[in-house]
Write a protein that holds these residues in place. Structure first.
Motif, PDB file in Angstrom:
ATOM      1  N   MET A  41       0.842  -1.204   0.000  1.00  0.00           N
ATOM      2  CA  MET A  41       0.000   0.000   0.000  1.00  0.00           C
ATOM      3  C   MET A  41       0.871   1.246   0.000  1.00  0.00           C
ATOM      4  SD  MET A  41      -3.115   1.062  -0.056  1.00  0.00           S
ATOM      5  CE  MET A  41      -3.626   2.781  -0.183  1.00  0.00           C
ATOM      6  N   ASP A  42       0.553   2.152  -0.889  1.00  0.00           N
ATOM      7  CA  ASP A  42       1.327   3.381  -1.026  1.00  0.00           C
ATOM      8  C   ASP A  42       0.933   4.368   0.075  1.00  0.00           C
ATOM      9  OD1 ASP A  42       2.968   5.357  -2.498  1.00  0.00           O
ATOM     10  OD2 ASP A  42       1.021   6.305  -2.850  1.00  0.00           O
ATOM     11  N   GLU A  43       1.929   4.941   0.762  1.00  0.00           N
ATOM     12  CA  GLU A  43       1.631   5.832   1.879  1.00  0.00           C
ATOM     13  C   GLU A  43       0.860   7.061   1.433  1.00  0.00           C
ATOM     14  OE1 GLU A  43       3.763   8.410   5.455  1.00  0.00           O
ATOM     15  OE2 GLU A  43       4.924   6.895   4.363  1.00  0.00           O
ATOM     16  N   ALA A  44       1.249   7.662   0.319  1.00  0.00           N
ATOM     17  CA  ALA A  44       0.546   8.855  -0.153  1.00  0.00           C
ATOM     18  C   ALA A  44      -0.919   8.542  -0.451  1.00  0.00           C
ATOM     19  CB  ALA A  44       1.245   9.418  -1.390  1.00  0.00           C
ATOM     20  N   GLY A  45      -1.157   7.380  -1.075  1.00  0.00           N
ATOM     21  CA  GLY A  45      -2.525   6.988  -1.369  1.00  0.00           C
ATOM     22  C   GLY A  45      -3.326   6.739  -0.105  1.00  0.00           C
ATOM     23  N   LEU A  46      -2.699   6.094   0.880  1.00  0.00           N
ATOM     24  CA  LEU A  46      -3.397   5.807   2.131  1.00  0.00           C
ATOM     25  C   LEU A  46      -3.700   7.093   2.887  1.00  0.00           C
ATOM     26  CD1 LEU A  46      -4.502   3.637   3.998  1.00  0.00           C
ATOM     27  CD2 LEU A  46      -2.237   3.460   5.048  1.00  0.00           C
ATOM     28  N   ARG A  47      -2.744   8.007   2.921  1.00  0.00           N
ATOM     29  CA  ARG A  47      -2.997   9.290   3.589  1.00  0.00           C
ATOM     30  C   ARG A  47      -4.148  10.036   2.907  1.00  0.00           C
ATOM     31  NH1 ARG A  47       0.639  11.458   7.269  1.00  0.00           N
ATOM     32  NH2 ARG A  47       2.571  10.285   7.610  1.00  0.00           N
ATOM     33  N   ALA A  48      -4.221   9.955   1.601  1.00  0.00           N
ATOM     34  CA  ALA A  48      -5.311  10.618   0.879  1.00  0.00           C
ATOM     35  C   ALA A  48      -6.662   9.994   1.247  1.00  0.00           C
ATOM     36  CB  ALA A  48      -5.072  10.532  -0.627  1.00  0.00           C
ATOM     37  N   LEU A  49      -6.693   8.675   1.382  1.00  0.00           N
ATOM     38  CA  LEU A  49      -7.932   7.995   1.758  1.00  0.00           C
ATOM     39  C   LEU A  49      -8.351   8.351   3.180  1.00  0.00           C
ATOM     40  CD1 LEU A  49      -7.317   4.452   0.226  1.00  0.00           C
ATOM     41  CD2 LEU A  49      -9.029   6.120  -0.520  1.00  0.00           C
ATOM     42  N   VAL A  50      -7.409   8.381   4.096  1.00  0.00           N
ATOM     43  CA  VAL A  50      -7.723   8.723   5.481  1.00  0.00           C
ATOM     44  C   VAL A  50      -8.209  10.166   5.572  1.00  0.00           C
ATOM     45  CG1 VAL A  50      -6.743   9.052   7.790  1.00  0.00           C
ATOM     46  CG2 VAL A  50      -6.175   7.001   6.464  1.00  0.00           C
ATOM     47  N   GLU A  51      -7.559  11.058   4.847  1.00  0.00           N
ATOM     48  CA  GLU A  51      -7.974  12.457   4.839  1.00  0.00           C
ATOM     49  C   GLU A  51      -9.391  12.590   4.281  1.00  0.00           C
ATOM     50  OE1 GLU A  51      -8.480  16.562   3.516  1.00  0.00           O
ATOM     51  OE2 GLU A  51      -8.416  14.781   2.228  1.00  0.00           O
ATOM     52  N   ARG A 275     -12.634   6.537  -3.772  1.00  0.00           N
ATOM     53  CA  ARG A 275     -12.395   6.830  -2.354  1.00  0.00           C
ATOM     54  C   ARG A 275     -13.595   6.418  -1.518  1.00  0.00           C
ATOM     55  NH1 ARG A 275      -9.113  12.609  -1.881  1.00  0.00           N
ATOM     56  NH2 ARG A 275      -7.568  12.171  -3.478  1.00  0.00           N
ATOM     57  N   ASP A 276     -14.782   6.757  -1.987  1.00  0.00           N
ATOM     58  CA  ASP A 276     -15.985   6.379  -1.238  1.00  0.00           C
ATOM     59  C   ASP A 276     -16.139   4.868  -1.159  1.00  0.00           C
ATOM     60  OD1 ASP A 276     -16.758   8.931  -0.542  1.00  0.00           O
ATOM     61  OD2 ASP A 276     -18.244   9.144  -2.139  1.00  0.00           O
ATOM     62  N   ARG A 277     -15.866   4.167  -2.262  1.00  0.00           N
ATOM     63  CA  ARG A 277     -15.974   2.705  -2.252  1.00  0.00           C
ATOM     64  C   ARG A 277     -15.044   2.087  -1.221  1.00  0.00           C
ATOM     65  NH1 ARG A 277     -15.065   2.483  -8.626  1.00  0.00           N
ATOM     66  NH2 ARG A 277     -17.167   3.001  -9.340  1.00  0.00           N
ATOM     67  N   LEU A 278     -13.791   2.505  -1.252  1.00  0.00           N
ATOM     68  CA  LEU A 278     -12.791   1.909  -0.375  1.00  0.00           C
ATOM     69  C   LEU A 278     -13.098   2.210   1.084  1.00  0.00           C
ATOM     70  CD1 LEU A 278      -9.627   2.741  -2.502  1.00  0.00           C
ATOM     71  CD2 LEU A 278     -10.735   0.520  -2.266  1.00  0.00           C
ATOM     72  N   VAL A 279     -13.468   3.432   1.380  1.00  0.00           N
ATOM     73  CA  VAL A 279     -13.773   3.798   2.766  1.00  0.00           C
ATOM     74  C   VAL A 279     -15.043   3.094   3.240  1.00  0.00           C
ATOM     75  CG1 VAL A 279     -14.471   5.702   4.263  1.00  0.00           C
ATOM     76  CG2 VAL A 279     -12.553   5.991   2.691  1.00  0.00           C
ATOM     77  N   LEU A 280     -16.089   3.080   2.417  1.00  0.00           N
ATOM     78  CA  LEU A 280     -17.350   2.452   2.834  1.00  0.00           C
ATOM     79  C   LEU A 280     -17.179   0.954   3.044  1.00  0.00           C
ATOM     80  CD1 LEU A 280     -20.332   2.800   3.459  1.00  0.00           C
ATOM     81  CD2 LEU A 280     -20.827   2.505   1.023  1.00  0.00           C
TER      82      LEU A 280
END
Length: 375
Positions: A41-51, A275-280
Motif C-alpha cells: 500500500m502506497d503511503e501517499a494513497g493511504l494518507r489521501a484515503l484517510v484524509e 475513495r468512497d468505495r474503499l472507505v465504505l
C-alpha cells in the motif's frame, strides 16, 4: 429456514465517532522511500484515503443510502444471511443471485442489481461471515456457503430455478452451486476461474504457460492468501483494531487487482467514487465486526479438503465466462476451462478487472443479462 425480515442498518453515532478518533490518533510509521506501490500500500494513497474519510466522507449519508435498498435477513441452512432483494417491475426472467468475494462485499453489486432488476428478480447476498450476515462458530468454506445460498434462493425465496453470478469467492460459490444443484441452477456466470479448480486438468504448452504465469504472480502477491489460510486469528486481531490498517490491507488489493488500463492506482484513488468505495467497504467491516471473520473463507476452503471438484468432476450446467482484464487472475485458456466447465458463453471484456460490479457494471449487466435470457 425462516421467512425474510426487513433489515435496517443502525450504527450508533458513538461508534462512528470512535472510528474517527482512531483515524485521527493514528501514528504513521516511518517507512523507507521506494517506488510507489512496489512495497504494498502506497503511503501517499493511504494518507489521501484517510484524509477523505475524516473530512469529506459522509458516513451518515452513506448509511442512509444503503437503507434505501430493499434489504432483508433470513436464516438458511442455519445461517443468518443478509441480502438485497430487488423484484422486477415487469414480467421477470430467471432470477439472478449476485455473489461477491474478498476484500469486496455486497456493496459491489448494488448498482448492477438495480440495472438487472429491469428484467429479473435480483438477490445480492452478503456471504456468511461478511457484512450483516452471521458470523459462524467455525470457518465456513465456499461449498458450505453454496448450500446456504441455495437454501435462501429455493427454500426461503421460493425460486425453483435461478442463475448465479460470482466474482472471486463468489465465482467459487457459484461453481459449487452449479455442481451440487444442477436441477435448480439454470446457469452460472463467473468473472474469475479459480486456478485451483482447473490446475489438475492442465495439458499442453499454452495451458502450462498460463499456470506458470499464475504461480509466478502468486509468489509475489499471495502472502495474503497464505496468512488468511494458515493464521487468520493472528491477522484478525490486527485488522479489527486499526481502521487505517484495515483500509490499507484491503485497498492495496482493490488497486492491485483492478484493471490497470482504467488508470493507475494513484489515479483511481484520486477519484471520489473510488475513495468512497474503499472507505465504505472498510467501514462496513468495522461496524459489523467482520474485519476478521470475512477472511475465514480462506481457512474454510482448506478445511473442506483438496480444492476442486471430485475426481473427474465437471460442472455440467451452462456456464458463461466473463474474461476480465484481471491482472492477478487472468482467465485460463478456454481449452482448459472447457474440460472442467460446460462453457456456452465466453466474453472477452475490453475493460474491467477483478471487481466487475465496481469497475464495469454496464458491461457486466449486458453480458449477464444476455446469458440469462438465453437459458
Amino acid at each position: 429456514m425462516t421467512p425474510p425480515e426487513r433489515f435496517h442498518i443502525q450504527v450508533p453515532k458513538a461508534t462512528l465517532d470512535r472510528i474517527a478518533q482512531r483515524l485521527q490518533d493514528y501514528e504513521w510509521p516511518r517507512l523507507p522511500a521506494g517506488e510507489p506501490w512496489k512495497l504494498g500500500m502506497d503511503e501517499a494513497g493511504l494518507r489521501a484515503l484517510v484524509e477523505h474519510w475524516l473530512h469529506r466522507f459522509d458516513a451518515a449519508a452513506q448509511i442512509e443510502r444503503l437503507n434505501a435498498q430493499p434489504q432483508y435477513r433470513a436464516s438458511a441452512q442455519g445461517v443468518g444471511l443478509h441480502f438485497v432483494h430487488r423484484r422486477s417491475a415487469g414480467a421477470p426472467g430467471l432470477p439472478i443471485v449476485l455473489l461477491h468475494g474478498w476484500p469486496s462485499s455486497y456493496l459491489e453489486y448494488l448498482d448492477a442489481a438495480e440495472t438487472l432488476a429491469q428484467r429479473h428478480d435480483v438477490v445480492v447476498v452478503s456471504l456468511p461471515n461478511s457484512g450483516f450476515s452471521d458470523r459462524t462458530a467455525a470457518p465456513m468454506g465456499p461449498r458450505a456457503m453454496a448450500q446456504a445460498v441455495h437454501a435462501l434462493m429455493t427454500g426461503v425465496l421460493g425460486y425453483p430455478r435461478y442463475v448465479a453470478h460470482g466474482s472471486d469467492w463468489g465465482a467459487i460459490v457459484s461453481s459449487w452451486l452449479g455442481n451440487d444443484f444442477p436441477a435448480a441452477v439454470a446457469g452460472i456466470h463467473m468473472s474469475m476461474v479459480s486456478p485451483r479448480f482447473v490446475a489438475g486438468a492442465v495439458s499442453g504448452a499454452e495451458e502450462q504457460q498460463w499456470l506458470a504465469g499464475f504461480r509466478e504472480r502468486f509468489e509475489d502477491d499471495g502472502a495474503y492468501f497464505r496468512l488468511q489460510t494458515t493464521r487468520p486469528h493472528t491477522l484478525g486481531f490486527l485488522l479489527g483494531d486499526s481502521p487505517v490498517g484495515l483500509l490499507a490491507w484491503q485497498a492495496e488489493k482493490f488497486m492491485a487487482w483492478s484493471d490497470p488500463a482504467m488508470g493507475s492506482a494513484s489515479d483511481k484513488i484520486a477519484q471520489a467514487a473510488w475513495r468512497d468505495r474503499l472507505v465504505l467497504n472498510t467501514l462496513l467491516q468495522l461496524v459489523t465486526g467482520t474485519a476478521a471473520s470475512a477472511t475465514l473463507v480462506y481457512r474454510g476452503l482448506a478445511a473442506e479438503g483438496a480444492p476442486g471438484f471430485p475426481a473427474g468432476g465437471r460442472v455440467n450446467v451452462p456456464v458463461a465466462i466473463a474474461a476480465m482484464r484481471d491482472p492477478a487472475f487472468p482467465a485460463p485458456p478456454r481449452s482448459l476451462v472447457d474440460r472442467v466447465y460446460r462453457v456456452e458463453r465466453w466474453t472477452e471484456y475490453a475493460r474491467g478487472g477483478h471487481f466487475p460490479g465496481h469497475e464495469v457494471p454496464d458491461l457486466l449487466c449486458a453480458d449477464l443479462g444476455a446469458f440469462a435470457a438465453g437459458l
